[in-house]
Design an enzyme around this catalytic site. Structure first.
Site, PDB file in Angstrom:
ATOM      1  N   LYS A  53      10.799  60.455  28.217  1.00  0.00           N
ATOM      2  CA  LYS A  53      11.491  59.672  29.251  1.00  0.00           C
ATOM      3  C   LYS A  53      11.658  58.226  28.787  1.00  0.00           C
ATOM      4  O   LYS A  53      12.722  57.630  28.942  1.00  0.00           O
ATOM      5  CB  LYS A  53      10.719  59.750  30.581  1.00  0.00           C
ATOM      6  N   GLN A  97       4.158  60.714  37.011  1.00  0.00           N
ATOM      7  CA  GLN A  97       4.193  62.014  36.340  1.00  0.00           C
ATOM      8  C   GLN A  97       3.186  62.962  37.001  1.00  0.00           C
ATOM      9  O   GLN A  97       2.034  62.603  37.242  1.00  0.00           O
ATOM     10  CB  GLN A  97       3.859  61.836  34.845  1.00  0.00           C
ATOM     11  N   ASP A 120      12.789  60.483  41.259  1.00  0.00           N
ATOM     12  CA  ASP A 120      12.456  61.913  41.148  1.00  0.00           C
ATOM     13  C   ASP A 120      12.978  62.706  42.356  1.00  0.00           C
ATOM     14  O   ASP A 120      13.024  63.938  42.319  1.00  0.00           O
ATOM     15  CB  ASP A 120      10.927  62.077  41.128  1.00  0.00           C
TER      16      ASP A 120
HETATM   17  N1  GUN Z   1       6.035  67.172  36.093  1.00  0.00           N
HETATM   18  C1  GUN Z   1       6.824  68.192  35.714  1.00  0.00           C
HETATM   19  N2  GUN Z   1       8.120  67.926  36.007  1.00  0.00           N
HETATM   20  C2  GUN Z   1       8.131  66.710  36.580  1.00  0.00           C
HETATM   21  C3  GUN Z   1       9.172  65.883  37.096  1.00  0.00           C
HETATM   22  O1  GUN Z   1      10.360  66.218  37.105  1.00  0.00           O
HETATM   23  N3  GUN Z   1       8.773  64.683  37.599  1.00  0.00           N
HETATM   24  C4  GUN Z   1       7.480  64.304  37.630  1.00  0.00           C
HETATM   25  N4  GUN Z   1       7.194  63.129  38.169  1.00  0.00           N
HETATM   26  N5  GUN Z   1       6.488  65.036  37.168  1.00  0.00           N
HETATM   27  C5  GUN Z   1       6.820  66.239  36.647  1.00  0.00           C
END
Ligand code: GUN
Length: 281
Positions: A53, A97, A120
């Site tokens: 990211k 996350q 998100d």
């Molecule tokens: N863990 C797995 N996929 C995601 C996601 O799309 N966003 C976040 N914040 N954590 C994750």
């Protein structure tokens, strides 16, 4: 012969458009979109995801802040970090996350993020908007899949769509986005009886269950479009999806590979959401 849905290529062209808009914003003296990513603990898969990211942010010219907190971080500390980011004008998107260590409540933590910075789309306000079909942030993986379908001219309108998996992150919002495009949607899951009979009804089959090569050719209709959200390791440690690609692909019209299908699109949607947040700030 089937068509391979190239998520890397679609993703790259979208990211190029984002980079161009960021460069234009800079030239006009507008703020550069800023994303803060918080990771708590040392989960190895999460470490890879947050690095990707950050890399994607830097490639399109975003401001990126990666905040690493120890496994033992207390809830109050994490909430105060979010408070600080909620009030930081250089940060337009905040992502925590998941999964969090067991002593922390994802529900409490996500509720603390300003919905206007919740790129998100996990906050209940944004989940509500998705349910209602209102304009807001797009759920990253499902919206990335909708972008792929559109890029390949696959229109869900009137089609039978089966989503396997009912997670809050993928399955449920995926079903909503397909429904908003006038698909007839079924959500199947671990309690579904005769799953193969259900998946065989799908013109578009989306699989997000986290089980390596679970979907076999007997579970897929001839000419279906198959979207594989899985990211697993097979018996040889090789990356693979939830679909047994070698056996299923010849039956399909379109199919996503793993890696290089859905995966790159998730981060691209995150970038698009962060850009949108910056535009609205
Ligand atoms: N863990 C797995 N996929 C995601 C996601 O799309 N966003 C976040 N914040 N954590 C994750």
């Amino acid at each position: 012969m089937y068509t391979l849905i190239d998520g890397k290529a679609v993703s790259q062209s979208r990211r190029n458009a984002i980079a161009t808009e960021v460069a234009n914003r800079k030239a006009e003296g507008l703020p550069v979109p800023g994303l803060a990513v918080i990771i708590v603990g040392n989960d190895p898969a999460s470490q890879v995801y947050v690095r990707n990211k950050e890399k994607a942010c830097l490639e399109v010219g975003f401001h990126s802040e990666l905040i690493r907190l120890s496994e033992e971080t207390e809830e109050a500390t994490l909430l105060s970090v979010i408070d600080r980011l909620n009030g930081d004008p250089a940060i337009h998107g905040i992502l925590v996350q998941l999964p969090l260590p067991k002593h922390l409540s994802a529900k409490t933590v996500i509720a603390h993020i300003d919905p206007k910075k919740d790129v998100d789309a996990f906050h209940t306000v944004n989940v509500g908007k998705i349910m209602l079909g209102e304009d807001g942030f797009s759920p990253c993986t499902p919206a990335g899949i909708m972008t792929l379908l559109s890029a390949y001219g696959i229109d869900p309108d009137g089609k039978s769509c089966v989503v396997v998996g009912r997670s809050n992150i993928v399955g449920k919002p995926m079903a909503m986005l397909l429904l908003h495009q006038n698909a007839t949607v079924t959500i199947a899951h671990s309690h579904t009886k005769d799953l193969a009979a259900v998946t065989r009804t799908a013109d578009i089959l989306v699989v997000a269950i986290g089980k390596a090569k679970f979907i076999t050719e007997d579970m897929v209709k001839d000419g279906a479009c198959v979207i594989d959200v899985g990211m697993n390791r097979d018996e040889n440690g090789k990356l693979c999806g939830d679909v047994d690609f070698e056996r299923v692909a010849p039956k399909t019209s379109y199919i996503t590979p793993v890696p290089g299908g859905v995966g790159p699109m998730t981060i691209t949607t995150l970038l698009e959401n962060t850009l949108k947040a910056a535009r609205l700030s």
